[in-house]
Motif scaffolding. Structure first.
Motif, PDB file in Angstrom:
ATOM      1  N   VAL A   1     -52.693  30.173  81.931  1.00 42.05           N
ATOM      2  CA  VAL A   1     -53.031  29.416  80.729  1.00 42.05           C
ATOM      3  C   VAL A   1     -52.604  30.163  79.467  1.00 42.05           C
ATOM      4  O   VAL A   1     -52.282  31.344  79.520  1.00 42.05           O
ATOM      5  N   ASP A   2     -52.622  29.443  78.358  1.00 41.10           N
ATOM      6  CA  ASP A   2     -52.225  30.034  77.077  1.00 41.10           C
ATOM      7  C   ASP A   2     -53.345  30.844  76.443  1.00 41.10           C
ATOM      8  O   ASP A   2     -53.071  31.781  75.689  1.00 41.10           O
ATOM      9  N   GLY A   3     -54.590  30.452  76.702  1.00 40.66           N
ATOM     10  CA  GLY A   3     -55.717  31.140  76.101  1.00 40.66           C
ATOM     11  C   GLY A   3     -56.998  30.845  76.842  1.00 40.66           C
ATOM     12  O   GLY A   3     -57.068  29.900  77.630  1.00 40.66           O
ATOM     13  N   ILE A   4     -58.009  31.675  76.563  1.00 41.93           N
ATOM     14  CA  ILE A   4     -59.300  31.575  77.244  1.00 41.93           C
ATOM     15  C   ILE A   4     -60.407  31.625  76.197  1.00 41.93           C
ATOM     16  O   ILE A   4     -60.394  32.475  75.305  1.00 41.93           O
ATOM     17  N   LEU A   5     -61.369  30.731  76.332  1.00 36.23           N
ATOM     18  CA  LEU A   5     -62.581  30.752  75.518  1.00 36.23           C
ATOM     19  C   LEU A   5     -63.766  30.862  76.465  1.00 36.23           C
ATOM     20  O   LEU A   5     -63.886  30.059  77.389  1.00 36.23           O
ATOM     21  N   CYS A   6     -64.633  31.837  76.242  1.00 42.12           N
ATOM     22  CA  CYS A   6     -65.824  31.938  77.082  1.00 42.12           C
ATOM     23  C   CYS A   6     -66.961  32.549  76.291  1.00 42.12           C
ATOM     24  O   CYS A   6     -66.738  33.359  75.385  1.00 42.12           O
ATOM     25  N   GLY A   7     -68.173  32.126  76.631  1.00 42.72           N
ATOM     26  CA  GLY A   7     -69.358  32.708  76.038  1.00 42.72           C
ATOM     27  C   GLY A   7     -69.901  32.001  74.816  1.00 42.72           C
ATOM     28  O   GLY A   7     -70.883  32.451  74.238  1.00 42.72           O
ATOM     29  N   PHE A   8     -69.317  30.882  74.411  1.00 42.32           N
ATOM     30  CA  PHE A   8     -69.761  30.178  73.217  1.00 42.32           C
ATOM     31  C   PHE A   8     -70.609  28.949  73.532  1.00 42.32           C
ATOM     32  O   PHE A   8     -70.886  28.140  72.643  1.00 42.32           O
ATOM     33  N   GLY A   9     -70.985  28.777  74.799  1.00 40.78           N
ATOM     34  CA  GLY A   9     -71.792  27.623  75.175  1.00 40.78           C
ATOM     35  C   GLY A   9     -71.054  26.324  74.929  1.00 40.78           C
ATOM     36  O   GLY A   9     -69.826  26.263  74.953  1.00 40.78           O
ATOM     37  N   ALA A  10     -71.826  25.276  74.642  1.00 40.16           N
ATOM     38  CA  ALA A  10     -71.250  23.949  74.424  1.00 40.16           C
ATOM     39  C   ALA A  10     -70.285  23.931  73.247  1.00 40.16           C
ATOM     40  O   ALA A  10     -69.324  23.156  73.235  1.00 40.16           O
ATOM     41  N   MET A  11     -70.511  24.797  72.262  1.00 38.81           N
ATOM     42  CA  MET A  11     -69.630  24.879  71.096  1.00 38.81           C
ATOM     43  C   MET A  11     -68.200  25.243  71.510  1.00 38.81           C
ATOM     44  O   MET A  11     -67.238  24.945  70.795  1.00 38.81           O
ATOM     45  N   GLY A  12     -68.028  25.861  72.661  1.00 43.14           N
ATOM     46  CA  GLY A  12     -66.705  26.240  73.126  1.00 43.14           C
ATOM     47  C   GLY A  12     -65.750  25.065  73.248  1.00 43.14           C
ATOM     48  O   GLY A  12     -64.543  25.209  73.013  1.00 43.14           O
ATOM     49  N   TYR A  13     -66.269  23.889  73.573  1.00 44.80           N
ATOM     50  CA  TYR A  13     -65.411  22.710  73.708  1.00 44.80           C
ATOM     51  C   TYR A  13     -64.805  22.325  72.352  1.00 44.80           C
ATOM     52  O   TYR A  13     -63.631  21.982  72.266  1.00 44.80           O
ATOM     53  N   VAL A  14     -65.615  22.384  71.307  1.00 45.82           N
ATOM     54  CA  VAL A  14     -65.129  22.081  69.961  1.00 45.82           C
ATOM     55  C   VAL A  14     -64.117  23.142  69.522  1.00 45.82           C
ATOM     56  O   VAL A  14     -63.062  22.824  68.970  1.00 45.82           O
ATOM     57  N   LEU A  15     -64.436  24.405  69.785  1.00 43.89           N
ATOM     58  CA  LEU A  15     -63.508  25.488  69.440  1.00 43.89           C
ATOM     59  C   LEU A  15     -62.189  25.334  70.199  1.00 43.89           C
ATOM     60  O   LEU A  15     -61.116  25.588  69.642  1.00 43.89           O
ATOM     61  N   ALA A  16     -62.275  24.932  71.456  1.00 46.09           N
ATOM     62  CA  ALA A  16     -61.062  24.744  72.260  1.00 46.09           C
ATOM     63  C   ALA A  16     -60.204  23.613  71.699  1.00 46.09           C
ATOM     64  O   ALA A  16     -58.970  23.705  71.700  1.00 46.09           O
ATOM     65  N   LEU A  17     -60.833  22.559  71.211  1.00 48.47           N
ATOM     66  CA  LEU A  17     -60.060  21.473  70.596  1.00 48.47           C
ATOM     67  C   LEU A  17     -59.364  21.942  69.325  1.00 48.47           C
ATOM     68  O   LEU A  17     -58.203  21.591  69.085  1.00 48.47           O
ATOM     69  N   ASP A  18     -60.048  22.752  68.517  1.00 48.15           N
ATOM     70  CA  ASP A  18     -59.399  23.310  67.318  1.00 48.15           C
ATOM     71  C   ASP A  18     -58.181  24.150  67.717  1.00 48.15           C
ATOM     72  O   ASP A  18     -57.111  24.030  67.110  1.00 48.15           O
ATOM     73  N   ALA A  19     -58.351  24.987  68.722  1.00 48.22           N
ATOM     74  CA  ALA A  19     -57.241  25.822  69.189  1.00 48.22           C
ATOM     75  C   ALA A  19     -56.117  24.965  69.772  1.00 48.22           C
ATOM     76  O   ALA A  19     -54.929  25.239  69.533  1.00 48.22           O
ATOM     77  N   MET A  20     -56.478  23.935  70.516  1.00 49.87           N
ATOM     78  CA  MET A  20     -55.459  23.068  71.124  1.00 49.87           C
ATOM     79  C   MET A  20     -54.653  22.350  70.052  1.00 49.87           C
ATOM     80  O   MET A  20     -53.423  22.220  70.179  1.00 49.87           O
ATOM     81  N   ARG A  21     -55.305  21.896  68.999  1.00 49.94           N
ATOM     82  CA  ARG A  21     -54.573  21.236  67.922  1.00 49.94           C
ATOM     83  C   ARG A  21     -53.496  22.164  67.375  1.00 49.94           C
ATOM     84  O   ARG A  21     -52.366  21.767  67.138  1.00 49.94           O
ATOM     85  N   ARG A  22     -53.845  23.437  67.194  1.00 46.28           N
ATOM     86  CA  ARG A  22     -52.876  24.412  66.680  1.00 46.28           C
ATOM     87  C   ARG A  22     -51.749  24.664  67.680  1.00 46.28           C
ATOM     88  O   ARG A  22     -50.588  24.796  67.293  1.00 46.28           O
TER      89      ARG A  22
END
Length: 148
Positions: free
Chosen positions: A121-142
């Protein structure tokens, strides 16, 4: 045109809100999906949000994302630590891919610290709970914009 992002969830994530809330939080998968849809709309993204407890189905959806989506956000659940087949499916995709976990898998049991998905994968997000999904969408947009 609005880009579509697949958000795929693996085994036991249908139990969010009741399964070990001290680790995974009290937010349900339906609540996570609603928050993701709200954020995606603000980012001019459409999402295809799915969950399965079956490895083959998750692999089929991962392959499908490569043909139908601009990006993939994947919470593979326990398949993170066991599925070489999922690793291979991820490697075959040309779209941006983000691995996502609610908990910090590196601070948990030793067997959870190995991810077969991470090298694909290009990147990993872990440990942010449910907020991680929103953060992942921000990263995906970029990531999508960067590739455009």
């Amino acid at each position: 045109m609005t880009a579509t992002v697949y958000i795929l969830n693996g085994p036991n994530l249908n139990l969010l809100g009741t399964r070990e809330p001290e680790i995974y939080g009290a937010t349900t998968l339906a609540e996570i999906e609603a928050a993701a849809k709200d954020r995606a709309e603000k980012l001019n993204l459409a999402i295809e949000f799915r969950q399965t407890n079956h490895e083959g189905v998750l692999i089929d959806w991962t392959q499908e994302s490569g043909a139908k989506a601009a990006g993939l956000i994947l919470n593979p659940g326990a398949y993170t630590h066991t599925s070489i087949a999922l690793h291979d499916a991820l490697k075959a995709l040309a779209i941006p891919k983000i691995e996502l976990h609610l908990s910090n898998i590196h601070a948990r049991e030793p067997f959870r610290r190995t991810s077969f998905a991470s090298p694909a994968v290009d990147g990993i997000l872990c440990g942010f709970g449910a907020m991680g999904y929103v953060l992942a969408l921000d990263a995906m947009r970029r990531l999508i914009d960067k590739r455009a």
